[in-house]
Write a protein that holds these residues in place. Structure first.
Motif, short mmCIF file in Angstrom:
data_model
loop_
_atom_site.label_atom_id
_atom_site.label_comp_id
_atom_site.label_asym_id
_atom_site.label_seq_id
_atom_site.Cartn_x
_atom_site.Cartn_y
_atom_site.Cartn_z
N ALA A 40 13.07 -4.83 -1.94
CA ALA A 40 12.70 -3.83 -2.95
C ALA A 40 11.23 -3.95 -3.33
N ALA A 41 10.73 -5.17 -3.45
CA ALA A 41 9.33 -5.38 -3.81
C ALA A 41 8.40 -4.90 -2.70
N ILE A 42 8.72 -5.25 -1.47
CA ILE A 42 7.89 -4.84 -0.33
C ILE A 42 7.87 -3.32 -0.22
N SER A 43 8.99 -2.67 -0.51
CA SER A 43 9.06 -1.22 -0.44
C SER A 43 8.08 -0.57 -1.41
N ILE A 44 7.92 -1.14 -2.59
CA ILE A 44 6.95 -0.60 -3.56
C ILE A 44 5.53 -0.77 -3.03
N ILE A 45 5.24 -1.90 -2.42
CA ILE A 45 3.90 -2.11 -1.87
C ILE A 45 3.64 -1.15 -0.72
N VAL A 46 4.65 -0.92 0.12
CA VAL A 46 4.50 0.07 1.19
C VAL A 46 4.22 1.45 0.60
N ALA A 47 4.93 1.79 -0.47
CA ALA A 47 4.69 3.08 -1.14
C ALA A 47 3.25 3.16 -1.64
N GLY A 48 2.73 2.03 -2.14
CA GLY A 48 1.35 2.01 -2.61
C GLY A 48 0.35 2.25 -1.50
N VAL A 49 0.60 1.64 -0.34
CA VAL A 49 -0.29 1.86 0.81
C VAL A 49 -0.26 3.33 1.23
N LEU A 50 0.93 3.90 1.31
CA LEU A 50 1.06 5.30 1.70
C LEU A 50 0.43 6.23 0.67
N ASP A 51 0.57 5.87 -0.61
CA ASP A 51 -0.03 6.69 -1.67
C ASP A 51 -1.55 6.69 -1.56
N GLY A 52 -2.11 5.57 -1.14
CA GLY A 52 -3.56 5.53 -0.95
C GLY A 52 -4.03 6.32 0.25
N MET A 53 -3.10 6.61 1.17
CA MET A 53 -3.46 7.33 2.39
C MET A 53 -3.41 8.84 2.25
N ASP A 54 -2.40 9.35 1.50
CA ASP A 54 -2.17 10.79 1.54
C ASP A 54 -3.36 11.60 1.00
#
Length: 257
Positions: A54-68
């Motif tokens: 669950a924690a890693i999923s939030i970090i992945v979401a953060g990386v993707l949010d910085g990309m879009d």
């Protein structure tokens, strides 16, 4: 034809108008990562390792949010739809998901105080995103007013990843999660300035040593990802109040908001 029988005028071009695929696909992936975090946080126990997922999923979401957003600007595919979709995705991934992760890991052992702390985080994330949306045109691009919701969520995720990796009992960390979750909410709606680093242009040329520095950073993170990310998140978390305090101490120089 009678006036009351006249057909409603419709801009057929507006009907045919579509949305840009690439940046919204990235935003959808970030939303999926946030939702996946929620699903795993609700099923997690100290033994099954799902707190880490669950924690890693939030970090992945953060990386993707910085990309879009960067992809949209680089491909000239910005749109009002994309802005609103990104904000709604952020509310799930960086508002609801970290609050549920905190609650499932530790705050549930605090009774009413625990879920109130989680709600404060969610409410402050919503307020932070709403304020960001209405100040987009007037705000200084170099700074965020208040802690950005991805940074707040990343702090929760990095801490929970670190502790979850150790398979500890979350109830032993309630005394940390209660004030931290509420404080992160408070920082999101505060007037403390945080550097946004938006002035960094990924398309610009940089010295060779800069690329070497990035390689070193990646190598350090790979040594112990949760603890290194937690250290980075903590430094950034403290940077805003530290700059604010230094600004107050400088005579004759405004400290910002």
């Amino acid at each position: 034809m009678p006036a009351d029988k006249q057909p409603v005028s419709i801009d057929r071009r507006a009907q045919r108008r579509g949305i840009y695929l690439l940046p919204n696909l990235i935003t959808t992936a970030a939303l999926l990562a946030g939702f996946y975090s929620i699903v795993n946080a609700m099923r997690a126990t100290p033994e099954n390792g799902l707190f880490v997922v669950a924690a890693i999923s939030i970090i992945v979401a953060g990386v993707l949010d910085g990309m879009d957003g960067r992809v949209a600007r680089m491909t000239n595919t910005q749109s009002e739809f994309g802005v609103q979709f990104d904000s709604l995705s952020d509310m799930v991934s960086f508002g609801v998901a970290p609050a549920i992760l905190s609650f499932s890991f530790a705050l549930q052992y605090g009774g009413k105080v625990g879920w109130i702390a989680a709600f404060i985080f969610v409410a402050c994330a919503a307020l932070r995103l709403a304020r960001f949306n209405v100040q987009t045109e007037t705000a200084d691009k170099r700074f965020f007013t208040g802690l950005a919701s991805p940074a707040a969520a990343g702090t929760v995720a990095a801490l929970t990843w670190t502790l979850g990796d150790m398979a500890v009992d979350g109830r032993d960390w309630l005394v940390l999660y209660l004030p931290l979750t509420a404080a992160l909410g408070g920082l999101m709606v505060s007037n403390v300035n945080y550097r946004s680093f938006k002035e960094l242009d990924p398309g610009s040329k940089v010295p060779f040593v800069a690329l070497a520095a990035v390689v070193v950073v990646y190598a350090v993170i790979s040594l112990d990802p949760p603890r290194v990310l937690l250290l980075i998140a903590t430094i950034y978390l403290l940077s805003g109040p530290a700059e604010w305090a230094l600004g107050r101490l400088r005579p004759g120089k405004p400290s910002g908001n």
